[in-house]
Design a protein around this motif. Structure first.
Motif, PDB file in Angstrom:
ATOM      1  N   THR A  11       0.693  -1.580   0.118  1.00 36.35           N
ATOM      2  CA  THR A  11       0.223   0.016   0.051  1.00 36.35           C
ATOM      3  C   THR A  11       1.496   1.466   0.086  1.00 36.35           C
ATOM      4  OG1 THR A  11      -0.194  -0.017   2.146  1.00 36.35           O
ATOM      5  CG2 THR A  11      -1.827  -1.381   1.571  1.00 36.35           C
ATOM      6  N   THR A  12       0.574   1.965  -0.702  1.00 36.61           N
ATOM      7  CA  THR A  12       0.963   3.286  -1.527  1.00 36.61           C
ATOM      8  C   THR A  12       0.556   4.358   0.266  1.00 36.61           C
ATOM      9  OG1 THR A  12      -0.041   4.550  -2.445  1.00 36.61           O
ATOM     10  CG2 THR A  12       1.442   3.130  -3.400  1.00 36.61           C
ATOM     11  N   PRO A  13       1.776   5.401   0.499  1.00 37.43           N
ATOM     12  CA  PRO A  13       1.546   6.256   1.880  1.00 37.43           C
ATOM     13  C   PRO A  13       0.184   7.123   1.302  1.00 37.43           C
ATOM     14  CG  PRO A  13       3.628   6.696   1.870  1.00 37.43           C
ATOM     15  CD  PRO A  13       3.052   4.934   0.831  1.00 37.43           C
ATOM     16  N   LYS A  14      -0.601   7.762   2.015  1.00 34.88           N
ATOM     17  CA  LYS A  14      -1.983   8.404   1.631  1.00 34.88           C
ATOM     18  C   LYS A  14      -1.500   9.728   2.455  1.00 34.88           C
ATOM     19  CE  LYS A  14      -5.760   7.616   0.017  1.00 34.88           C
ATOM     20  NZ  LYS A  14      -6.182   7.623  -1.445  1.00 34.88           N
ATOM     21  N   LEU A  15      -0.850  10.628   1.950  1.00 34.62           N
ATOM     22  CA  LEU A  15      -1.516  12.289   2.401  1.00 34.62           C
ATOM     23  C   LEU A  15      -2.470  12.965   1.982  1.00 34.62           C
ATOM     24  CD1 LEU A  15       0.653  14.445   3.876  1.00 34.62           C
ATOM     25  CD2 LEU A  15       0.721  15.092   1.388  1.00 34.62           C
ATOM     26  N   VAL A  16      -2.878  13.285   3.143  1.00 33.97           N
ATOM     27  CA  VAL A  16      -4.309  14.123   2.940  1.00 33.97           C
ATOM     28  C   VAL A  16      -4.019  15.542   3.917  1.00 33.97           C
ATOM     29  CG1 VAL A  16      -6.756  14.105   3.647  1.00 33.97           C
ATOM     30  CG2 VAL A  16      -5.845  11.790   3.604  1.00 33.97           C
ATOM     31  N   ASP A  31      -4.843  21.761  -3.739  1.00 29.57           N
ATOM     32  CA  ASP A  31      -4.689  20.176  -2.768  1.00 29.57           C
ATOM     33  C   ASP A  31      -3.693  19.340  -3.970  1.00 29.57           C
ATOM     34  OD1 ASP A  31      -5.076  18.444  -1.990  1.00 29.57           O
ATOM     35  OD2 ASP A  31      -6.201  17.382  -3.376  1.00 29.57           O
ATOM     36  N   LYS A  35       0.600  19.353  -3.371  1.00 34.88           N
ATOM     37  CA  LYS A  35       1.450  17.641  -3.779  1.00 34.88           C
ATOM     38  C   LYS A  35       2.172  17.949  -4.757  1.00 34.88           C
ATOM     39  CE  LYS A  35      -2.780  15.007  -1.958  1.00 34.88           C
ATOM     40  NZ  LYS A  35      -4.369  14.613  -2.037  1.00 34.88           N
TER      41      LYS A  35
END
Length: 146
Positions: A11-16, A31, A35
């Motif tokens: 899984t890839t890290p998710k940046l919120v 956004d 990013k």
């Protein structure tokens, strides 16, 4: 012949990033800017760190150059990404549907605008619009496959 298998998932890290500008168009544009701008700045830092290690020295002048390059690359690629995401979102809202055509039109408009801002040749603007539309469409189709 012996063989082995790998079982698991990646899984890839998710940046919120939650920045509410009060308008959905501005939200997706900012956004995208943040990013992709952060990725471009990080790429620039990694590249300059590699060259510093290769040279074997780090100086204040090199660090200032790296910082300026990070800001320039982050701002440029962040602007391009923000424009594209905003254009694609605008196309979705205007057309009332969500499909690959929004990516194509958003990419073409972004390519044309970026090119027009940096070039004076009409042929280059048209070619960059075609390239932007083609890249955005291809990325959307690849995204559909995964």
């Amino acid at each position: 012949m012996p063989s082995s298998r790998f079982a698991g998932s990646l899984t890839t890290p998710k940046l919120v990033v939650a920045i509410d500008m009060g308008n959905p168009f501005l939200n997706v544009t900012v956004d995208g800017f943040l990013k992709v701008g952060a990725v471009a700045a990080t790429r620039s830092l990694a590249e300059d760190a590699y060259y510093a290690v290769k040279r074997g020295s780090v100086s204040t002048r090199n660090m200032e150059h790296t910082l300026k390059k990070m800001c320039k690359e982050g701002a440029y690629w962040g602007t391009v990404a923000g424009m594209y995401v905003g254009m694609e979102y605008g196309m979705e809202r205007i057309r009332g549907t969500r499909d690959w055509k929004n990516a194509m039109l958003g990419g073409a408009l972004t390519g044309a605008l970026i090119s027009a801002a940096s070039n004076k040749h009409k042929d280059t603007v048209v070619m960059d619009a075609i390239a932007g539309g083609a890249i955005a469409t291809a990325a959307t189709f690849i995204n559909y496959l995964t």
